[in-house]
Design a protein around this motif. Structure first.
Motif, PDB file in Angstrom:
ATOM      1  N   GLU A 160       1.038   8.047   4.463  1.00  0.00           N
ATOM      2  CA  GLU A 160       1.896   7.009   3.901  1.00  0.00           C
ATOM      3  C   GLU A 160       3.313   7.099   4.477  1.00  0.00           C
ATOM      4  N   ILE A 189      -2.767  12.354   2.463  1.00  0.00           N
ATOM      5  CA  ILE A 189      -2.523  10.921   2.315  1.00  0.00           C
ATOM      6  C   ILE A 189      -1.028  10.635   2.209  1.00  0.00           C
ATOM      7  N   GLU A 223      -9.085   2.292   3.061  1.00  0.00           N
ATOM      8  CA  GLU A 223      -8.545   2.490   1.712  1.00  0.00           C
ATOM      9  C   GLU A 223      -9.623   2.808   0.683  1.00  0.00           C
ATOM     10  N   LEU A 232     -10.629   6.711   1.023  1.00  0.00           N
ATOM     11  CA  LEU A 232      -9.661   7.800   1.012  1.00  0.00           C
ATOM     12  C   LEU A 232      -9.886   8.765  -0.144  1.00  0.00           C
ATOM     13  N   VAL A 266      -5.728   0.454   7.666  1.00  0.00           N
ATOM     14  CA  VAL A 266      -5.508   0.871   6.275  1.00  0.00           C
ATOM     15  C   VAL A 266      -6.435   0.107   5.337  1.00  0.00           C
ATOM     16  N   ALA A 267      -6.608  -1.177   5.578  1.00  0.00           N
ATOM     17  CA  ALA A 267      -7.506  -1.970   4.728  1.00  0.00           C
ATOM     18  C   ALA A 267      -8.948  -1.489   4.834  1.00  0.00           C
ATOM     19  N   TRP A 275       0.820  -1.217   0.000  1.00  0.00           N
ATOM     20  CA  TRP A 275       0.000   0.000   0.000  1.00  0.00           C
ATOM     21  C   TRP A 275       0.853   1.267   0.000  1.00  0.00           C
ATOM     22  N   HIS A 314      -8.684   8.906   7.500  1.00  0.00           N
ATOM     23  CA  HIS A 314      -7.679   8.254   8.347  1.00  0.00           C
ATOM     24  C   HIS A 314      -7.503   8.995   9.667  1.00  0.00           C
ATOM     25  N   SER A 319       0.374   8.829  -4.163  1.00  0.00           N
ATOM     26  CA  SER A 319      -0.839   9.615  -3.945  1.00  0.00           C
ATOM     27  C   SER A 319      -0.523  11.084  -4.188  1.00  0.00           C
TER      28      SER A 319
END
Length: 891
Positions: free
Chosen positions: A295, A291, A352, A355, A348-349, A281, A362, A286
Motif C-alpha cells: 500500500e 500488504i 484484492e 490478499l 490491485v483489482a 484502496w 501481489h 491492513s
C-alpha cells in the motif's frame, strides 16, 4: 460485609453465565458450582508485580542490546531507568512491567534519534538587570536631563503622518510602534475580479433553447486535471459509493462537436475512475506488514502522479512560454503518463480478493507482470513494476534474514514458510522434527513461486544456525566482513538500458542465489566441518559397514564363528547379552576407542536352532552421538539390523555345511546316498557362496562407495541425511529385504534352512552310526564267550521312544547307522530293524531336501528376473544367471 455481599452477587452472575440454566431446575448442581467458585475466589491472592523480576528483565534487555551491538540503545536506557528509580512511586514496577509488555522488537524498531523529538526545548534564561545595563548602560546625567516639551508640536503631526503614508509597508514600524492601517489597504483591480467571476463557469446560466452551458477548452483542461487528482469538479460527476466518474452533459464547448467532446471526456473519466479506485484502496487499513508495504508503494506512485498533474497545471496556469491549449494533447499526455498506474490499478483489482488468503500474491503477480512487460518491450511498465516489486520484497526478506542469521522466527507470522512444529523435540531429531515448511492446499508450499527454488536452502540455513546454537558453537568463526548484497533493480538487472537482454526470472534467481550464498555457506560449512572433524561422521559410517555390513570379512567371520560355537554348545546362557557384548567388543577391537559403544542385544528366539531364523533375535546396537543421529536417523537402524541378520544367516548356513565333511559322508557306505549327499552339499555351499558374494560385493560395496563420495560433496545436514536415507533404501531394496520382495527373501531363507537340515541329518546319522558300532562290538564279544552266549529267543526291536527324533519326524524318525561290514556269521543275529528304518529315513530326508531345493531355486530365479525387468535392476538378473549356472541350456 458489604464487600462479601458484592462478591456473592458477582459470583452468582458468574455461575449463571457459565451454567446457562435456571437454578430452580437443579438447585443441588447450582449450589455445588457456587461453592466451588466461592472457594476458588476466596483462595486466590492477587499479588503485585515482582519488582525484582522487572529489574532482572531490564538488566537482560541491556545485555541483549550490547550483545546485538546496540550500545546506543543500552546507553539511552540506563539513565532513564535511573531517573525513574529516583522518583518514589509504589506503582513504578507496574509501570515498568507494562512498558516491557508493550515493547515490540526494540532492537529492530527502536531509533535513538527519535528521542530528540521528545526532548522539550529549554526555556530562555530569565533576563536580569545586569544584562540590560550591559547592553544599554545609563548615567546619572542622562536620567536627570531636562525634557524639551517644545521639540514636537501638533502642527508637525500631520506632516509626520503624511511622510509615513508615503513610506513602504516594510518601514512603517517606527521606534514608537506606531502603525498606520491605511498602509495595508490596496486598491481594487476590477479587471481581476471580472476574470475570477468569468472563470466560475458553474455559476453561468445555461441557454434556454439547448439547456447547455458553454465552457472553454482551458476550463475543461483544468477540470480534467482536478478530476484526475481526486478532487470534486463540476464537469465530472463522481460517485464514491460505486466508485464511478461520468461526464456532466450540461457543459459543451462551442468550438467542438458535442459527441466528439463527450467521447474525449469520457475516456479521461475512465482513466480517472481507475485511478480513483486505487486511491480508495490505499485508504483501507491492513494489519499485515507485507500488504502495508505494498500500500505504501502504491501511495508513493499516486503521489508521483499527482506531482506530474501539478506540473501540468503549472504549465497552463503560469506558462513560461506561450502554450496552445488542447484537450486532445492533454488526453494523449495523460494516457502516456498514467499507463503504468492504470496497469497497477488493474493488478490491485485482480488480487484484492486473494490478499487475505494469500498475503504475498501481489509479489507473485508483480513478478509475472515484470516478465510480461519485458517480453512485450514495455520499458516504462517494466521499470515501474520492478521498483514496486523490490520495495515490497524487502519486507518479505526481513523474516528470511532473521531466520538465516539468528535461527529465530517471528511470532505469529503466518506469511513466512517456516514454523516451529515441535519445540520440545529431542536433540537427536532437532533437524527433522522441530521445524517444518508451511504448506497449504494440495501440499503446496506457502511461499512465493519465484522463491521456491531457494526455499530449501533458506530452510536449511536457519536450521544450521539452530543446530550450531544447540552445539554451543554459534558465533565462533561465523562473523564476516562481507557486505550483504542488495536486491534492487540496479543490482538485479545491472544495465543502463531500459530493458535487459537476459530474462528477468533468470537475472533475479542469479541475484537471489548470491544473496542466499552470503548467509548459507558460512553456517552450513561450519556445521559440516564440526560434524566431520569433531563428531567423526565418516569414521562412524565406516564402523557401521564393519559392524553391520561385513566390510571387514575376516572380522565378521570371527564374530559369526564365535556366535555359532556358543549356539552349538546347547547351553542355556549362550545368548547372554553381557557375554556377547564383551565378545563383540573383543573381536571388533579394530574400531579402537569406539568399541565401548557396541552393545549386543538378544531376544528369545521362537524358532529352533535348526533354522537360521533363530538369528533374528540377535542384534548389535551402536551408541551414536546426538548430532550424528540427525544424519543416521533412527528409521535407518532397523535396515542395518536386517542386513546384519541376513549376512549372519548366510554365514550360519555355510558354517554348518562345512561341518559336514567328505569323510563323514563316505561313512554312509551307500553309493547312492553318498553321491546324493555330495551333490546336495556342493549345491548348498555354492548357493551360500553366491548369496554372500552378491550381498557383499554386488550390493554393499558399490553402494557404500557411492554413499561416501556423495557424503563428501554434501553441503548441509539435510543433504547428508538424504544421501544416507537413499543409501539404506538402496541396500534394503537390492538386498531383497523390501516389502515387495518378501516372497523371494522367504524362499532364500528356506534354501538356507535346507543347509541346516542337511547338516542336522548327517550329524544325527554320524551319532547313530557310532552308537550302532558300539552295540555291535558288544554283541560280537558275547557271541564268542561261551558263558555269555545269548539264547535263541528272538530279539525285541528297539522302541522308537528311546531314539532321538529329528526336526522332521515323518522323514527322520531314526538316526542312521552303518553295519554293512559286519559278518552275519560273526554276529549270528540278523540286522536290527532300526538300521533299515534309519537308512530309509536318511534317504527320504536327502531326497526331500533335493526336491525342495529343486522347487525353491527356480522360484527364486524366476522372481528375480521378473522384478528385475519391472524395477530395471540388472543386478537381480545377474544374480539369477549366477544361480542357474548349472542349468542345461537348450540346444
Amino acid at each position: 460485609m458489604a464487600q462479601n455481599a458484592r462478591v456473592g452477587v458477582l459470583t452468582d452472575e458468574l455461575v449463571r453465565s457459565i451454567l446457562q440454566f435456571d437454578p430452580a431446575t437443579n438447585r443441588q448442581a447450582y449450589r455445588q458450582a457456587k461453592d466451588i467458585a466461592t472457594r476458588n475466589i476466596r483462595a486466590h491472592q492477587y499479588t503485585r508485580t515482582n519488582q525484582f523480576d522487572v529489574a532482572a528483565s531490564f538488566a537482560g534487555l541491556d545485555e541483549k542490546f550490547r550483545v546485538l551491538n546496540r550500545d546506543d540503545l543500552a546507553d539511552a536506557l540506563q539513565p532513564r531507568l535511573q531517573t525513574l528509580r529516583e522518583k518514589h512511586n509504589k506503582w513504578m514496577p507496574e509501570y515498568l512491567s507494562l512498558l516491557l509488555l508493550l515493547s515490540d522488537r526494540p532492537t529492530e524498531n527502536s531509533d535513538v534519534k527519535a528521542l530528540q523529538i521528545l526532548r522539550s526545548e529549554s526555556p530562555p534564561p530569565e533576563l536580569t538587570w545586569k544584562e540590560i545595563l550591559e547592553d544599554d548602560p545609563y548615567s546619572d546625567e542622562e536620567i536627570w536631563k531636562d525634557i524639551d516639551y517644545a521639540a514636537e508640536s501638533s502642527e508637525d503631526e500631520g506632516r509626520v503622518k503624511k511622510e509615513r503614508k508615503n513610506r513602504s509597508p516594510a518601514t512603517i514600524v517606527e521606534e514608537d510602534d506606531t502603525v498606520d492601517p491605511e498602509a495595508y489597504v490596496l486598491p481594487i483591480e476590477l479587471e481581476r475580479v471580472v476574470e475570477v467571476e468569468d472563470a466560475q463557469f458553474w455559476k453561468a446560466q445555461p441557454e434556454e433553447e439547448t439547456g447547455k452551458a458553454n465552457i472553454t477548452e482551458l476550463q475543461a483542461v483544468r477540470e480534467t486535471l482536478f478530476m484526475l487528482a481526486g478532487l470534486k469538479t463540476s464537469l465530472y460527476v463522481s460517485d464514491k459509493h460505486n466508485v464511478s466518474i461520468r461526464v456532466n452533459q450540461k457543459y459543451v464547448s462551442s468550438h467542438a462537436m458535442a459527441k466528439t467532446m463527450h467521447h474525449l471526456l469520457s475516456q479521461l473519466a475512465d482513466i480517472g475512475r481507475e485511478i480513483c479506485q486505487l486511491r480508495y484502496w490505499v485508504q483501507r487499513p491492513s494489519s499485515l506488514a507485507l500488504i502495508q508495504t505494498f500500500e505504501a508503494s502504491v501511495r508513493r506512485r499516486l503521489v508521483d502522479f499527482d506531482r506530474s498533474l501539478a506540473l501540468l497545471q503549472r504549465r497552463y496556469l503560469v506558462p513560461d512560454t506561450p502554450v496552445a491549449v488542447s484537450l486532445l494533447a492533454l488526453h494523449d499526455e495523460i494516457r502516456a503518463t498514467s499507463r503504468p498506474l492504470l496497469q497497477l490499478s488493474q493488478l490491485v483489482a485482480d488480487i484484492e480478493p486473494q490478499l487475505l488468503v494469500n498475503p504475498f500474491v501481489h509479489l507473485e503477480t508483480l513478478f509475472e507482470r515484470i516478465s510480461l512487460a519485458q517480453t512485450t518491450l514495455e520499458g516504462d511498465v517494466f521499470l515501474y513494476f520492478s521498483g514496486i516489486f523490490f520495495e515490497c520484497l524487502q519486507t518479505y526478506l526481513k523474516p528470511i534474514r532473521q531466520w538465516m542469521e539468528s535461527g529465530e522466527l517471528v511470532a505469529n507470522n503466518e506469511t513466512f514458510f517456516v514454523f516451529e512444529s515441535d519445540p520440545s523435540s529431542e536433540v537427536s531429531s532437532i533437524w527433522h522434527d522441530r521445524f517444518v515448511l508451511r504448506r497449504g492446499k494440495e501440499n503446496a508450499l506457502r511461499s512465493p513461486d519465484f522463491l521456491q527454488p531457494a526455499v530449501q536452502k533458506i530452510f536449511n540455513t536457519g536450521k544450521s544456525v539452530v543446530f550450531l546454537k544447540q552445539l554451543g558453537i554459534y558465533g565462533f568463526g561465523l562473523d564476516t566482513s562481507e557486505v550483504e548484497p542488495t536486491l534492487d533493480h540496479a543490482t538485479v538487472c545491472d544495465t543502463k538500458t531500459t530493458l535487459p537482454l537476459s530474462p528477468f526470472p533468470e537475472l533475479f534467481q542469479s541475484a537471489f542465489e548470491t544473496w542466499i550464498r552470503s548467509k548459507y555457506s558460512l553456517a552450513s560449512t561450519a556445521l559440516r566441518t564440526y560434524l566431520v572433524e569433531k563428531c567423526g561422521l565418516l569414521s562412524i559410517l565406516n564402523e557401521f559397514t564393519i559392524l553391520y555390513l561385513g566390510a571387514d570379512g575376516s572380522v565378521f567371520q570371527d564374530f559369526a564363528d564365535a556366535i555359532f560355537e556358543r549356539m552349538d554348545t546347547n547351553q542355556r546362557g549362550w545368548n547372554d547379552r553381557f557375554l556377547l557384548t564383551e565378545l563383540a567388543r573383543g573381536i571388533f577391537s579394530s574400531m579402537k576407542s569406539n568399541v565401548e559403544k557396541i552393545v549386543v542385544r538378544s531376544a528369545r528366539a521362537k524358532a529352533e536352532n535348526q533354522s537360521v531364523s533363530s538369528l533374528r533375535g540377535l542384534s548389535i546396537d551402536y551408541a551414536l552421538p546426538w548430532p550424528i543421529m540427525n544424519i543416521i536417523q533412527r528409521s535407518s537402524i532397523p535396515i542395518y539390523h536386517q542386513i546384519f541378520t541376513f549376512l549372519l544367516q548366510t554365514y550360519r548356513a555355510k558354517y554348518l555345511l562345512q561341518q559336514v565333511t567328505l569323510v563323514s559322508i563316505r561313512q554312509t557306505k551307500d553309493p547312492r546316498l553318498v553321491q546324493l549327499s555330495f551333490k546336495l552339499r556342493q549345491r548348498l555351499i555354492w548357493f551360500t557362496d553366491i548369496l554372500r558374494s552378491y550381498l557383499t560385493e554386488t550390493v554393499i560395496l558399490p553402494a557404500t562407495e557411492d554413499m561416501t563420495s556423495a557424503m563428501n560433496k554434501a553441503e548441509d545436514i539435510d543433504e547428508m541425511a538424504t544421501v544416507h536415507l537413499k543409501y539404506v533404501a538402496r541396500l534394503q531394496e537390492q538386498a531383497l529385504l523390501s516389502h515387495n520382495l518378501r516372497p523371494i527373501h522367504e524362499a532364500i531363507i528356506s534354501l538356507l534352512d535346507l543347509g541346516v537340515l542337511f547338516s542336522d541329518i548327517h550329524s544325527q546319522s554320524a551319532q547313530q552310526l557310532g552308537a550302532d558300532l558300539n552295540k555291535t562290538s558288544k554283541v560280537i564279544l558275547i557271541a564268542k564267550s561261551p558263558e555269555k552266549r545269548p539264547s535263541k529267543s528272538p530279539r525285541k526291536p528297539i522302541s522308537k521312544s528311546s531314539r532321538r527324533k529329528s526336526v522332521i519326524p515323518t522323514i527322520f524318525e531314526d538316526d542312521s547307522s552303518d553295519s554293512d561290514g559286519m559278518d552275519e556269521r560273526e554276529g549270528e543275529i540278523s540286522r536290527p530293524t532300526y538300521k533299515n528304518v534309519s537308512r530309509d529315513g536318511l534317504e527320504a530326508g536327502l531326497k526331500s531336501i533335493d526336491e525342495r531345493f529343486g522347487r525353491l531355486l527356480p522360484f527364486v530365479t524366476a522372481g528375480l528376473r521378473s522384478v528385475g525387468r519391472v524395477g530395471a535392476e540388472p543386478i537381480w538378473e545377474m544374480l539369477a544367471d549366477r544361480l542357474e549356472w548349472d542349468k542345461k541350456k537348450e540346444v
